[in-house]
Design a protein around this motif. Structure first.
Motif, short mmCIF file in Angstrom:
data_model
loop_
_atom_site.label_atom_id
_atom_site.label_comp_id
_atom_site.label_asym_id
_atom_site.label_seq_id
_atom_site.Cartn_x
_atom_site.Cartn_y
_atom_site.Cartn_z
N ALA A 42 0.82 -1.21 0.00
CA ALA A 42 0.00 0.00 0.00
C ALA A 42 0.85 1.27 0.00
N SER A 43 2.05 1.16 0.54
CA SER A 43 2.93 2.35 0.59
C SER A 43 3.79 2.48 -0.66
N GLY A 44 3.58 1.59 -1.65
CA GLY A 44 4.30 1.71 -2.91
C GLY A 44 5.49 0.79 -3.08
N LYS A 45 5.75 -0.08 -2.11
CA LYS A 45 6.85 -1.04 -2.24
C LYS A 45 6.53 -2.03 -3.36
N THR A 46 7.56 -2.64 -3.91
CA THR A 46 7.36 -3.64 -4.95
C THR A 46 6.84 -4.93 -4.33
N ILE A 47 6.37 -5.84 -5.18
CA ILE A 47 5.91 -7.14 -4.69
C ILE A 47 7.06 -7.88 -4.02
N GLY A 48 8.24 -7.81 -4.60
CA GLY A 48 9.42 -8.46 -4.01
C GLY A 48 9.76 -7.89 -2.65
N GLU A 49 9.71 -6.57 -2.53
CA GLU A 49 9.99 -5.94 -1.23
C GLU A 49 8.92 -6.32 -0.22
N SER A 50 7.67 -6.32 -0.66
CA SER A 50 6.57 -6.69 0.23
C SER A 50 6.71 -8.13 0.71
N ASP A 51 7.08 -9.02 -0.22
CA ASP A 51 7.28 -10.42 0.13
C ASP A 51 8.40 -10.57 1.14
N ILE A 53 9.37 -8.37 3.33
CA ILE A 53 8.87 -7.83 4.60
C ILE A 53 7.95 -8.85 5.27
N LEU A 54 7.07 -9.46 4.49
CA LEU A 54 6.18 -10.50 5.02
C LEU A 54 7.01 -11.61 5.65
N LYS A 55 7.98 -12.11 4.91
CA LYS A 55 8.81 -13.23 5.40
C LYS A 55 9.61 -12.84 6.64
N ALA A 56 10.19 -11.66 6.63
CA ALA A 56 11.00 -11.22 7.78
C ALA A 56 10.13 -11.04 9.02
N THR A 57 8.96 -10.45 8.83
CA THR A 57 8.05 -10.24 9.95
C THR A 57 7.60 -11.57 10.54
N PHE A 58 7.23 -12.50 9.67
CA PHE A 58 6.81 -13.83 10.14
C PHE A 58 7.96 -14.55 10.82
N ASP A 59 9.16 -14.50 10.23
CA ASP A 59 10.31 -15.20 10.80
C ASP A 59 10.63 -14.69 12.20
N GLN A 60 10.66 -13.38 12.35
CA GLN A 60 10.95 -12.81 13.67
C GLN A 60 9.85 -13.16 14.67
N GLY A 61 8.60 -13.06 14.23
CA GLY A 61 7.48 -13.34 15.12
C GLY A 61 7.41 -14.79 15.54
N ARG A 62 7.63 -15.71 14.60
CA ARG A 62 7.53 -17.13 14.94
C ARG A 62 8.64 -17.55 15.89
N LYS A 63 9.84 -16.98 15.71
CA LYS A 63 10.95 -17.32 16.60
C LYS A 63 10.65 -16.86 18.03
N ALA A 64 10.19 -15.64 18.16
CA ALA A 64 9.88 -15.11 19.49
C ALA A 64 8.71 -15.87 20.11
N ALA A 65 7.69 -16.16 19.31
CA ALA A 65 6.51 -16.87 19.82
C ALA A 65 6.88 -18.29 20.25
N PHE A 66 7.69 -18.98 19.45
CA PHE A 66 8.08 -20.34 19.80
C PHE A 66 8.90 -20.34 21.08
N ASP A 67 9.84 -19.41 21.19
CA ASP A 67 10.66 -19.36 22.39
C ASP A 67 9.80 -19.11 23.63
N ALA A 68 8.85 -18.21 23.50
CA ALA A 68 7.98 -17.90 24.64
C ALA A 68 7.03 -19.06 24.97
N HIS A 69 6.60 -19.78 23.95
CA HIS A 69 5.60 -20.82 24.15
C HIS A 69 6.19 -22.18 24.50
N ALA A 70 7.23 -22.59 23.81
CA ALA A 70 7.75 -23.95 23.97
C ALA A 70 9.25 -24.01 24.26
#
Length: 108
Positions: A42-51, A53-70
């Protein structure tokens, strides 16, 4: 915990429950990634840049969530940076991993 077929440990009910309860948390972190990707598009980034960002956000979130949960359940059996030489502890960790996976698969 052992099945009677050699050293093949059976997953514990607690590990299955741990995996099942993690599934919605994991889905939430993936949703966060898609939200971040959508904002990037929505802010004008390319599909590649958006992808990326999606992957980096998920990767960081899943690592933190897994560590906190299990993470503590794993550290109880194998503290960070250690190798397991004891077969009973190794079998317990195998059981934890397989139970967690089974719980993830059973989650709806």
């Amino acid at each position: 915990m052992l099945s009677g077929r050699g050293d093949s440990p059976q997953p514990s009910a607690d590990a299955v429950a741990l995996g099942r309860s993690f599934a919605p948390i994991l889905a939430g972190t993936l949703a966060d990634g898609f939200d971040a990707g959508a904002k990037a598009l929505a802010s004008g980034k390319t599909i590649g840049e958006s992808d990326a960002i999606l992957k980096a956000t998920f990767d960081q979130g899943r690592k933190a969530a897994f560590d906190a949960h299990a993470g503590q359940a794993i550290r109880d059996l194998a503290p960070d940076g250690t190798e397991i030489s004891d077969n009973a502890k190794r079998n317990a960790l195998v059981s934890l991993f397989t139970g967690f996976a089974k719980g993830l698969r059973k989650a709806k």
